[in-house]
Write an enzyme that holds these catalytic residues in place. Sequence first.
Site: not given
Ligand code: AMP
Length: 279
Positions: A37, A150
Amino acid sequence: MEIIKSVKKLREITAQARDKGLSIGLVPTMGALHDGHISLVDRARSENDIVVVSVFVNPTQFNNPDDLRTYPRTEEADCRRLADARVDYAFIPTVEEIYPEPDTRVFDLGPVAQVMEGAMRPGHFNGVAQIVSRLFDIVRPHRAYFGEKDFQQIAVIRRMVATEGFDIQIIDCPIKREPDGLALSSRNVRLTPAHRAEAPKIHAILAASVADRATKTVAQVTADVIAAIDASPLMETEYYQIVDPVTLQPVTSWADTPHPVGCVTVWCGDVRLIDNIKY
Ligand code: AMP
């Protein structure tokens, strides 16, 4: 950093910033923040005058009530990390604030939303479109940042932006990994020590399969990846598909697209992990 709970207040702040000619970057998250994030936040910080990060566990995108119930929530630590990353506004609304009425909108997300995650998690991408369109409408950012972890989600959001007519640049950011290769995920904290030790094999298997492109068909590589993951007694593949990076439709030959992407979902114990690799 200011913590904002109110839709009305955030709307006013971002409208004023826009009127002053300031650029706004938005990073939507569900909290339990990790370095993945923060890599999105850093990118937004480097490209915009104002950075808004939303932290909201969006109920409408969960098709599994247990997943919603057990989703990690770490608001205090999240706020510290966001302040350290020089975020201007952390938007942390309640469910009632975002959805004063149930959101009944049904988005036409097209074929990109029908395969893989769309097929396995009915309603998931419609829920993603509901929350992201709501955030876009409130913040009206110039740029919004999403992670390639994602991978399919980015394609779905690009489609939603096109059909809804948002004038927002969608910026995709590379996957951040642990030193052992495991893709960072808020759900990783739910892995048992044994499953956590096994999970890095997912990326190792995907990465090793890239070289096989020279000698094996798409179908062979797909079958070999699934067999290698399923050889672990602690993991089970839900799907592995090698797809076109824009349409997200499965490719049958390496010649179908110059940049195929392999997308995987693996059950590691009772935690559902996703990852992908570029061929
Ligand atoms: P989430 O909180 O899981 O909904 O993720 C929020 C954002 O962070 C989304 O755009 C995810 O794709 C991105 N994200 C989550 N994990 C990663 C990671 N390991 N590397 C890069 N971006 C990430």
